[in-house]
Write an enzyme that holds these catalytic residues in place. Structure first.
Site, PDB file in Angstrom:
ATOM      1  N   PRO A  61       5.488  -0.401   2.944  1.00 41.69           N
ATOM      2  CG  PRO A  61       5.136   1.105   1.196  1.00 41.69           C
ATOM      3  CD  PRO A  61       4.574   0.662   2.501  1.00 41.69           C
ATOM      4  CG  ASN A  62      10.258  -0.336  -0.323  1.00 38.88           C
ATOM      5  OD1 ASN A  62      10.395  -1.313  -1.054  1.00 38.88           O
ATOM      6  ND2 ASN A  62       9.728   0.799  -0.744  1.00 38.88           N
ATOM      7  NE  ARG A  85      14.020   1.919   1.333  1.00 43.91           N
ATOM      8  CZ  ARG A  85      13.025   2.641   1.791  1.00 43.91           C
ATOM      9  NH1 ARG A  85      12.353   2.258   2.851  1.00 43.91           N
ATOM     10  NH2 ARG A  85      12.679   3.744   1.170  1.00 43.91           N
ATOM     11  CE1 TYR A 135      14.094   5.014   5.834  1.00 44.61           C
ATOM     12  CE2 TYR A 135      15.451   4.334   3.990  1.00 44.61           C
ATOM     13  CZ  TYR A 135      14.391   5.054   4.491  1.00 44.61           C
ATOM     14  OH  TYR A 135      13.621   5.822   3.659  1.00 44.61           O
ATOM     15  CG  ASN A 165       7.682   3.317   9.221  1.00 47.03           C
ATOM     16  OD1 ASN A 165       7.345   3.960   8.227  1.00 47.03           O
ATOM     17  ND2 ASN A 165       8.942   3.197   9.594  1.00 47.03           N
ATOM     18  CB  ALA A 208       6.449   5.459  -0.051  1.00 44.46           C
ATOM     19  CD  GLU A 239       2.855   9.677   9.975  1.00 52.51           C
ATOM     20  OE1 GLU A 239       3.681  10.053   9.124  1.00 52.51           O
ATOM     21  OE2 GLU A 239       1.748  10.240  10.145  1.00 52.51           O
ATOM     22  CG  HIS A 253       8.006   8.438   9.337  1.00 54.68           C
ATOM     23  ND1 HIS A 253       7.669   7.690   8.238  1.00 54.68           N
ATOM     24  CD2 HIS A 253       6.907   9.160   9.678  1.00 54.68           C
ATOM     25  CE1 HIS A 253       6.410   7.948   7.924  1.00 54.68           C
ATOM     26  NE2 HIS A 253       5.928   8.834   8.782  1.00 54.68           N
ATOM     27  NE  ARG A 262      15.206  10.494   3.754  1.00 62.32           N
ATOM     28  CZ  ARG A 262      14.791   9.286   3.419  1.00 62.32           C
ATOM     29  NH1 ARG A 262      13.921   8.640   4.178  1.00 62.32           N
ATOM     30  NH2 ARG A 262      15.227   8.712   2.315  1.00 62.32           N
TER      31      ARG A 262
END
Length: 145
Positions: A10-11, A18, A23, A74, A77, A98, A100, A107
């Site tokens: 998502p996103n 964004r 990012y 990736n 969320a 994975e 990111h 964060r």
């Protein structure tokens, strides 16, 4: 030929727009273009999938069963709470890394936990979009063992 699936959650379709301070300004299309170049160099077949819908990602992972040799994901969320995604990855038994873009461990506290990391080959976090290429190279090496 080795088949690699790159999945974005998502996103991530909003990359470049964004939160560029977090990012960066590269888009998902930019990342895919860079990965195609690396895949050609590595002589592997690469497919891409992005969805904001958890069930669509799970269905795509199920489709990878017996077809893909490795996955770069990736999960966005979904990283932090999607046991359904974790179960799908465990069920298909395809090695995955994975990724990111930001350092999730630097964060907000809720981002520190990954429910996928314990079953992943590895996790690359905080290296920007370059992390995708590193993950691709690593999963190809893992898949060819």
């Amino acid at each position: 030929m080795t088949n690699i699936l790159v999945v974005n959650g998502p996103n991530l379709n909003m990359l470049g727009k964004r939160e560029p301070s977090v990012y960066g300004t590269e888009t998902l299309a930019d990342i895919e273009r860079q990965l195609r170049i690396a895949a050609d160099e590595l002589d592997v077949r690469i497919d891409f999938f992005q969805s904001n819908v958890e069930g669509e990602i799970i269905n795509r992972l199920h489709d990878a069963f017996g077809v893909c040799d490795g996955i770069v994901i990736n999960p966005g969320a979904f990283t932090h709470y999607s046991y359904a995604l974790r179960d799908a990855l465990a069920t298909i038994s395809v090695p995955f890394i994975e990724v990111h873009i930001s350092n999730i461990h630097a964060r907000e506290a809720f981002r520190h936990l990954s429910v996928l990391a314990p079953i992943a080959v590895g996790q690359i976090t905080g290296l920007g979009t370059y992390g995708y290429e590193l993950a691709l190279r690593a999963i190809v090496k893992t898949a060819k063992k």
